[in-house]
Enzyme design. Structure first.
Site, PDB file in Angstrom:
ATOM      1  N   LYS A  33     -17.979 -17.377   4.363  1.00  0.00           N
ATOM      2  CA  LYS A  33     -19.423 -17.416   4.559  1.00  0.00           C
ATOM      3  C   LYS A  33     -20.181 -16.668   3.465  1.00  0.00           C
ATOM      4  O   LYS A  33     -19.772 -15.592   3.035  1.00  0.00           O
ATOM      5  CB  LYS A  33     -19.782 -16.804   5.914  1.00  0.00           C
ATOM      6  CG  LYS A  33     -19.272 -17.584   7.114  1.00  0.00           C
ATOM      7  CD  LYS A  33     -19.735 -16.927   8.411  1.00  0.00           C
ATOM      8  CE  LYS A  33     -19.295 -17.724   9.628  1.00  0.00           C
ATOM      9  NZ  LYS A  33     -19.778 -17.111  10.894  1.00  0.00           N
ATOM     10  N   GLY A  82      -7.839  -8.775   0.947  1.00  0.00           N
ATOM     11  CA  GLY A  82      -6.562  -9.149   1.553  1.00  0.00           C
ATOM     12  C   GLY A  82      -6.132 -10.569   1.269  1.00  0.00           C
ATOM     13  O   GLY A  82      -4.978 -10.825   0.901  1.00  0.00           O
ATOM     14  N   GLY A  85     -13.273  -3.815   1.719  1.00  0.00           N
ATOM     15  CA  GLY A  85     -14.688  -3.512   1.812  1.00  0.00           C
ATOM     16  C   GLY A  85     -15.143  -2.545   0.739  1.00  0.00           C
ATOM     17  O   GLY A  85     -16.237  -2.695   0.174  1.00  0.00           O
ATOM     18  N   ARG A 143       0.828  -1.210   0.000  1.00  0.00           N
ATOM     19  CA  ARG A 143       0.000   0.000   0.000  1.00  0.00           C
ATOM     20  C   ARG A 143       0.864   1.262   0.000  1.00  0.00           C
ATOM     21  O   ARG A 143       0.476   2.284  -0.583  1.00  0.00           O
ATOM     22  CB  ARG A 143      -0.937  -0.014   1.201  1.00  0.00           C
ATOM     23  CG  ARG A 143      -2.090  -0.993   1.045  1.00  0.00           C
ATOM     24  CD  ARG A 143      -3.023  -0.970   2.236  1.00  0.00           C
ATOM     25  NE  ARG A 143      -4.191  -1.792   2.006  1.00  0.00           N
ATOM     26  CZ  ARG A 143      -5.121  -2.046   2.910  1.00  0.00           C
ATOM     27  NH1 ARG A 143      -5.009  -1.535   4.136  1.00  0.00           N
ATOM     28  NH2 ARG A 143      -6.168  -2.800   2.610  1.00  0.00           N
TER      29      ARG A 143
END
Length: 396
Positions: free
Chosen positions: A202, A350, A373, A45
């Site tokens: 999930k 990630g 996100g 980053r």
């Protein structure tokens, strides 16, 4: 710049249109990097932010940088989450000192050609609450505010949203614009076939992205624990694997809306451990005590033509527990097939980026998103607060 970037609904004011000479420029970057013993463990980053910083310096600006790190309690200064290691790494990369400013709300003296980094923004009590006073103090530090942290664009924080409204001049930086260009190609007008790969633990964690992509993608490849719920929805046994029986109806809706090629063979174990051997099973032969941790070789062979023929690929999430090599073969083959494809490929998240680095295909993926996100929310079609504020700034 691609027309997608500057055309509605992705139009934002651009740093490229501004004169930076002699100006105080505050750049919000996403420098939330992993630390190991007080040393930067992965500088990806930081490296991604360098072109924006170097551009501002080359054009004669005084550059002030801002970022968060981790999740300290608001208002609490945790020395383990100081940005000092990041300032040191930036200084080495830029070839000039980068001063860490711990107390900055009264102002920061900075000359053109100099670089300073504000201490962890989340040490300030009002950052995550989007405190107007904090946003105003940030805006007062600069002539131009540059939002360049796509990974935080989905958060309405003082340093990502409030400051855009408070600043005399606010714009998007090159890194943010590159994200909009790459993701805009998927959302606005993808080259087809569009193939989406969605892995992870999930369905509930990625429900919105699964339903959004199923409505737009020509095929959706599912992996990880998500695939187990889809297998259950097709009537296959999943043994003791991670699964969400209450979401099988969601899986069926996704399969009704798009082509979802489910695994035909799987790698299982009876205990999640680095030393446990992997067992090859057909999807209908998984035993009651077995745990599914990867796809099998025949599944990978069947995915190859789908990825070879794709025009666009979006990838978020591994196919298995690739952290253990015996359960990483599916993700390795997926990474190599995406890298070999002529498709325009975008990967984010990630775990996905960690897999890309593990299998050495970084250079062959068209675009690596710095967002997690934010990456998912953009593809879902949700409004990202920072982008919304920048669009309003463009119209002002």
């Amino acid at each position: 710049m691609d027309d997608v970037t500057r055309a509605a609904p992705f139009a934002v004011p651009s740093l490229a249109d501004l004169d930076l000479a002699g100006k105080r420029v505050l750049i919000r970057e996403d420098l939330n990097v992993p630390l190991d013993g007080g040393v930067v463990a992965n500088a990806a980053r930081i490296d991604a932010a360098l072109p924006t910083i170097e551009r501002c310096l080359a054009e004669g600006a005084a550059v002030l940088l801002a970022s968060h790190l981790g999740r300290p309690d608001p208002g609490h200064r945790d020395p383990d989450l100081s940005l000092k290691p990041i300032a040191d790494t930036l200084g080495t990369s830029l070839g000039r000192p980068v001063r860490l400013v711990e107390r900055w709300r009264a102002g920061v003296a900075l000359e053109p050609g100099e670089v300073a980094l504000l201490e962890n923004l989340r040490f300030e009590a009002g950052e995550t609450a989007n405190d107007p006073a904090l946003a105003a103090d940030l805006a007062a530090l600069c002539d131009i505010f540059v939002m360049d942290a796509f990974g935080t664009a989905h958060r309405a924080h003082a340093s990502t949203y409030g400051v855009v409204e408070a600043a005399a001049c606010a714009c998007a930086g090159p890194l943010l614009e590159a994200e909009l260009e790459a993701l805009g190609r998927i959302v606005a007008n993808p080259v087809r076939p569009l193939v989406a790969v969605v892995g992870g633990a999930k369905v509930s964690n990625k429900l919105a992205i699964l339903e959004s992509l199923s409505a737009r993608a020509d095929a959706v490849i599912v992996g990880g624990g998500i695939a187990n719920t889809f297998l259950l929805a097709r009537g296959h046994p999943v043994g003791a694997s991670l699964c969400e029986p209450d979401l099988v109806d969601v899986a069926r809706r996704v399969m009704a809306a798009s082509d979802v090629p489910l695994p035909v063979d799987l790698m299982t174990t009876t205990a999640v451990d680095a030393g446990e051997p992997a067992r090859l099973r057909l999807c209908e032969d998984v035993g009651s005590g077995e745990i599914i941790l990867d796809v099998g070789p025949e599944t990978c062979r069947r995915l190859q033509p789908l990825l070879e023929d794709a025009g666009t690929i979006v990838w978020n999430g591994p196919l298995g527990m690739f952290e253990f090599d015996q359960f990483g073969e599916g993700t390795r083959q997926l990474a190599e097939m995406i890298a070999a494809s002529a498709a325009f490929s975008v990967a984010g998240g990630g775990d996905t980026l960690a897999a890309i680095d593990k299998y050495g295909v970084r250079e062959d993926i068209s675009y690596l998103s710095t967002g997690g996100g934010a990456f998912l929310e953009f593809l879902e079609g949700r409004t990202l607060p920072a982008l919304d504020a920048l669009r309003r700034a463009l119209k002002a």
